[in-house]
Design a protein around this motif. Structure first.
Motif, mmCIF file in Angstrom:
data_model
loop_
_atom_site.group_PDB
_atom_site.id
_atom_site.type_symbol
_atom_site.label_atom_id
_atom_site.label_comp_id
_atom_site.label_asym_id
_atom_site.label_seq_id
_atom_site.Cartn_x
_atom_site.Cartn_y
_atom_site.Cartn_z
ATOM 1 N N ALA A 79 65.460 2.341 75.144
ATOM 2 C CA ALA A 79 64.337 2.175 75.977
ATOM 3 C C ALA A 79 64.565 1.169 76.761
ATOM 4 C CB ALA A 79 63.057 1.749 74.923
ATOM 5 N N ARG A 80 65.665 0.697 77.029
ATOM 6 C CA ARG A 80 66.107 -0.293 77.854
ATOM 7 C C ARG A 80 65.329 -1.711 77.770
ATOM 8 N NH1 ARG A 80 66.582 0.978 83.931
ATOM 9 N NH2 ARG A 80 64.664 2.034 83.688
ATOM 10 N N ASN A 81 64.857 -1.838 76.455
ATOM 11 C CA ASN A 81 64.136 -2.967 76.210
ATOM 12 C C ASN A 81 64.828 -4.236 75.624
ATOM 13 O OD1 ASN A 81 61.636 -3.986 75.635
ATOM 14 N ND2 ASN A 81 61.564 -3.464 73.468
ATOM 15 N N LEU A 117 66.767 -6.408 76.714
ATOM 16 C CA LEU A 117 66.776 -7.759 77.360
ATOM 17 C C LEU A 117 65.345 -8.352 77.202
ATOM 18 C CD1 LEU A 117 68.571 -7.650 80.871
ATOM 19 C CD2 LEU A 117 68.951 -9.003 78.853
ATOM 20 N N HIS A 118 64.219 -7.589 77.426
ATOM 21 C CA HIS A 118 62.761 -8.007 77.216
ATOM 22 C C HIS A 118 62.891 -9.044 75.968
ATOM 23 C CE1 HIS A 118 60.788 -5.186 80.348
ATOM 24 N NE2 HIS A 118 61.084 -6.658 80.712
ATOM 25 N N ILE A 119 63.218 -8.199 74.710
ATOM 26 C CA ILE A 119 63.514 -8.831 73.419
ATOM 27 C C ILE A 119 64.070 -10.079 73.414
ATOM 28 C CG2 ILE A 119 64.300 -8.559 70.970
ATOM 29 C CD1 ILE A 119 62.243 -6.365 71.417
ATOM 30 N N PHE A 120 65.446 -10.120 74.183
ATOM 31 C CA PHE A 120 66.198 -11.187 73.927
ATOM 32 C C PHE A 120 65.934 -12.573 74.888
ATOM 33 C CE2 PHE A 120 69.131 -8.443 71.804
ATOM 34 C CZ PHE A 120 68.848 -9.024 70.445
ATOM 35 N N ILE A 121 64.885 -12.229 75.983
ATOM 36 C CA ILE A 121 64.412 -13.290 76.703
ATOM 37 C C ILE A 121 63.102 -13.942 76.203
ATOM 38 C CG2 ILE A 121 65.652 -12.426 79.168
ATOM 39 C CD1 ILE A 121 62.710 -11.570 79.646
ATOM 40 N N SER A 122 62.693 -13.439 74.985
ATOM 41 C CA SER A 122 61.419 -13.964 74.523
ATOM 42 C C SER A 122 61.854 -15.150 73.495
ATOM 43 C CB SER A 122 60.641 -12.997 73.548
ATOM 44 O OG SER A 122 61.143 -12.524 72.649
ATOM 45 N N LEU A 151 61.973 -15.057 70.473
ATOM 46 C CA LEU A 151 62.413 -14.634 69.318
ATOM 47 C C LEU A 151 63.962 -15.029 68.868
ATOM 48 C CD1 LEU A 151 61.350 -12.087 67.244
ATOM 49 C CD2 LEU A 151 63.170 -10.704 68.715
ATOM 50 N N LYS A 165 76.885 -11.686 74.791
ATOM 51 C CA LYS A 165 76.349 -12.935 75.739
ATOM 52 C C LYS A 165 77.364 -13.577 76.676
ATOM 53 C CE LYS A 165 73.132 -15.686 74.363
ATOM 54 N NZ LYS A 165 72.435 -16.838 73.368
ATOM 55 N N GLY A 170 78.628 -10.885 79.222
ATOM 56 C CA GLY A 170 77.505 -10.255 80.011
ATOM 57 C C GLY A 170 77.486 -9.022 79.580
ATOM 58 N N ILE A 193 75.584 -7.566 77.053
ATOM 59 C CA ILE A 193 74.306 -7.647 76.461
ATOM 60 C C ILE A 193 73.358 -7.050 77.929
ATOM 61 C CG2 ILE A 193 73.124 -9.882 76.769
ATOM 62 C CD1 ILE A 193 72.357 -9.724 73.742
ATOM 63 N N THR A 194 73.645 -7.458 78.981
ATOM 64 C CA THR A 194 72.892 -6.928 80.011
ATOM 65 C C THR A 194 73.143 -5.626 80.492
ATOM 66 O OG1 THR A 194 74.089 -7.695 81.644
ATOM 67 C CG2 THR A 194 72.516 -9.426 80.890
#
Lengths: 268, 239
Positions: free
Chosen positions: A91-93, A95-100, A102, A258, A261, A263-264
Motif C-alpha cells: 500500500a506504500r504506507n 513510511l506513514h507508519i514509521f513517521i508517526s 509509533l 534506516k 535508506g 526503508i524509503t
C-alpha cells in the motif's frame, strides 16, 4: 505477405521477457526450485510412513487432521505477521507508519495481535469442521493442546520476524519468503509422520527444529495417551532461542534499512 | 526567539556516496522553507532524515530545543509529513484510513477532527469512499488531511502540489499561508514548481549533490544574487 498469427521471433520475444525476469529474480528461482523440492520430500516421507503400516492404526486420520489444524495455526500466525507487514509495503504506507510516534515494538505488537486473530479464526473453523465432518475433537486434550499451540505461535512469530527482516534487507524481492520460509521447516517438523521416518541426517536437523517436538508430542498424546512433557520443554527451550534470535535479526535489519535508506525505497 | 527546528552539520552517506554534506539551517515559527535542487540533490533524503526514517551519519537535529534522536517519538507528535509519492491503503475508505492514523497520534475526538479535516480539504462527500477510487489530486488532499490530523507545529512536504489542478494548488497554497500566519505553523517543502514555490516560501535552501549552495531569506538571496525570481536564482546558482 507474411503469415501474421504465429511469428516465431515474436513468440520468442515473450519467452525472452520471462527468461530475463527469471535471470534477475531470486524469488522466481525459489518459486521454480523450492516448491517441487518441498512437495517431493513431504509426500515422500508421508508415503514412507504409510508404507510402514501406520495407516492401519485406527487413529491415523485424527493424527492427520490434528496435524493439519496445528500446521495451519502456525501458518496463519506467521502470515498474519509477515503478510501484515507486506500489506503496508504494497500500500506504500510503510513510511506513514514509521513517521508517526509509533515505536517499532508497538508496530510488531499490533501485528502479533492481528496474527493471533487470524490463527484463532482459522483454528476455530478447522476444529469445528473436523468435529462435524470427521467427529474429531481436538480440544479434548485441554491444557496440553493450549501449551502446544502457544509454542507454535511463538515459533510462527519468529519465522514472521525473520521474513520481515529479509524484506527489509533485500527489499520486496524477498516477499516470497512470507509463504516459503515456514515450509522450509515442514519436512523436518514431522507434521504428518514421526521423526523416525526421516533419514538420519534429517533427524539431526529435526532435533533443532522446535516444531518436531510439538508434533511428536501431539502424536504421543493422540496415539499413546500420554504427554511427554520433556518434549514440550525442549520445544519451549528451542522456541525461546529462535524468538530471541529473530527479534535480534529483525532489529539489526530495521536499523540497516534506516541506515541505508532502504526503508524509503521498499515498495517503490 | 528560539528556532523551532535547528539542523547542525548533517552528514549522510550511502556507501561511498555523500548524499548530505554538512547541512545546517534553522526554522522559526511561521517560516516556510523551500528546499530546491536538481534530481539527486538530496532533498528527499534530507526530509527523511528530519523525520527519523533514515539515520544520519553525523550531525544534530533539534526540534523545539530537544535532541531529535533522543526524543524522536515524543517530537513526532508535533511533526508531520505528506508526499505525492506515498499513499494510504487503497482498500480502506478515507474515513478508515484517517481513523487508523488518528489512533497512532492518539487524537482525541477522532470523528470531529476527521470531519473538520475532510471539510478543510474538500473531501467530506467522499468520506465513505474507498481510497482506491480517488484521483491523484484527491489522494494528495487525503495525504494532506492525514498530515494535519495531529495539528503539527512543523509540516514537511515532498512535492505537495504535484498532481493537483490549478484551482486546488491555489487553495492549498492559501491554506498553508493561513496556517503559517495564524497558527504559527512552520513548513518545509520541496518542489520543482518554482513559480508556485516563490508565492509561498519565506526562506530557501538550495542543494546540489548534498551540498548547500545557498541558504537564507528569499528576499535577501534575491538581493545577494541580483535576481528577481526564484527561477532566475535557480539558474544563477545551479547552471
Amino acid at each position: 505477405m507474411r503469415l501474421s498469427i504465429f511469428r516465431p521471433k515474436r513468440i520468442w520475444g515473450i519467452v525472452l521477457r520471462h527468461l530475463y525476469l527469471l535471470k534477475h529474480s531470486i524469488s522466481r528461482w525459489i518459486d521454480l526450485l523450492y516448491w517441487p523440492t518441498v512437495d517431493l520430500l513431504l509426500w515422500g516421507f508421508i508415503t514412507l510412513y504409510l508404507q510402514r503400516g501406520f495407516y492401519q492404526e485406527g487413529k491415523w486420520i485424527y493424527q492427520f487432521l490434528g496435524a493439519l489444524i496445528f500446521w495451519n495455526i502456525l501458518i496463519r500466525a506467521q502470515q498474519g505477521l509477515a503478510v501484515g507487514f507486506l500489506e503496508d509495503i504494497w500500500a506504500r504506507n510503510l513510511l506513514h507508519i514509521f513517521i508517526s510516534p509509533l515505536t517499532i515494538f508497538e508496530y510488531i505488537a499490533g501485528l502479533f495481535i492481528y496474527s493471533l486473530f487470524k490463527a484463532f479464526v482459522a483454528s476455530i473453523l478447522m476444529a469445528f469442521l473436523a468435529f462435524f465432518v470427521f467427529n474429531f475433537k481436538i480440544w479434548i486434550q485441554g491444557m496440553d493442546v493450549f501449551l502446544l499451540t502457544l509454542c507454535l505461535i511463538i515459533f510462527a512469530w519468529s519465522i514472521g520476524l525473520l521474513t520481515m527482516a529479509f524484506v527489509l534487507i533485500f527489499g520486496q524481492e524477498a516477499e516470497i519468503l512470507a509463504w516459503a520460509l515456514a515450509l522450509l521447516f515442514l519436512p523436518f517438523s514431522a507434521v504428518f509422520y514421526p521423526v523416525e521416518v526421516l533419514p538420519e541426517s534429517f533427524q539431526s536437523i529435526a532435533k533443532i527444529v522446535p516444531t518436531s517436538y510439538i508434533f511428536e508430542t501431539f502424536r504421543k498424546i493422540l496415539l499413546e495417551g500420554y504427554t511427554p512433557y520433556i518434549f514440550i520443554g525442549k520445544a519451549y527451550f528451542l522456541v525461546f532461542w529462535y524468538f530471541l534470535l529473530s527479534v535480534g535479526i529483525f532489529l539489526i535489519a530495521f536499523n540497516f534499512a534506516k541506515k541505508t535508506g532502504k526503508i524509503t525505497k521498499i515498495g517503490e | 526567539m528560539y528556532p523551532i527546528l535547528k539542523v547542525e552539520n548533517l552528514i549522510k552517506k550511502y556507501g561511498n556516496k555523500i548524499v548530505l554534506s554538512g547541512i545546517s539551517f534553522e526554522l522559526y515559527p511561521s517560516d516556510i522553507l523551500g528546499i530546491i535542487g536538481p534530481n539527486g540533490a538530496g532533498k528527499s533524503t534530507l526530509l527523511y532524515v528530519l523525520l527519523g526514517v533514515v539515520s544520519p551519519d553525523s550531525g544534530k537535529i533539534y526540534y523545539f530545543g530537544e535532541d531529535f534522536l533522543k526524543n524522536r517519538n515524543q517530537i513526532l507528535y508535533k511533526v508531520s509529513f505528506a508526499s505525492q509519492y506515498i499513499s494510504l491503503p487503497y482498500s480502506l475508505t478515507i474515513e478508515e484510513n484517517l481513523k487508523v492514523f488518528a489512533h497512532l497520534y492518539e487524537i482525541l475526538e477522532v470523528d470531529k477532527k476527521i470531519d473538520e479535516l475532510l471539510n478543510l480539504f474538500r473531501l467530506f462527500n467522499k468520506k465513505k469512499t474507498l481510497t482506491r477510487t480517488l484521483s491523484s489530486g484527491e489522494m494528495m488532499r487525503l495525504n494532506l488531511a492525514r498530515a494535519f490530523l495531529n495539528d503539527p507545529a512543523i509540516l514537511l512536504l515532498d512535492e505537495p502540489t504535484a498532481g493537483l489542478d490549478p484551482e486546488y494548488i491555489k487553495y492549498i497554497r492559501d491554506l498553508f499561508k493561513e496556517f503559517s500566519q495564524k497558527r504559527k505553523l512552520s513548513i518545509i517543502l520541496t518542489s520543482h514548481q518554482l513559480g508556485e514555490l516563490e508565492k509561498i516560501i519565506t526562506k530557501v535552501l538550495l542543494l546540489k549533490e548534498g551540498k548547500t549552495l545557498a541558504y537564507g531569506d528569499l528576499t535577501e538571496l534575491f538581493q545577494k544574487f541580483r535576481v528577481s525570481t526564484l527561477e532566475e536564482l535557480y539558474f544563477k546558482v545551479f547552471v
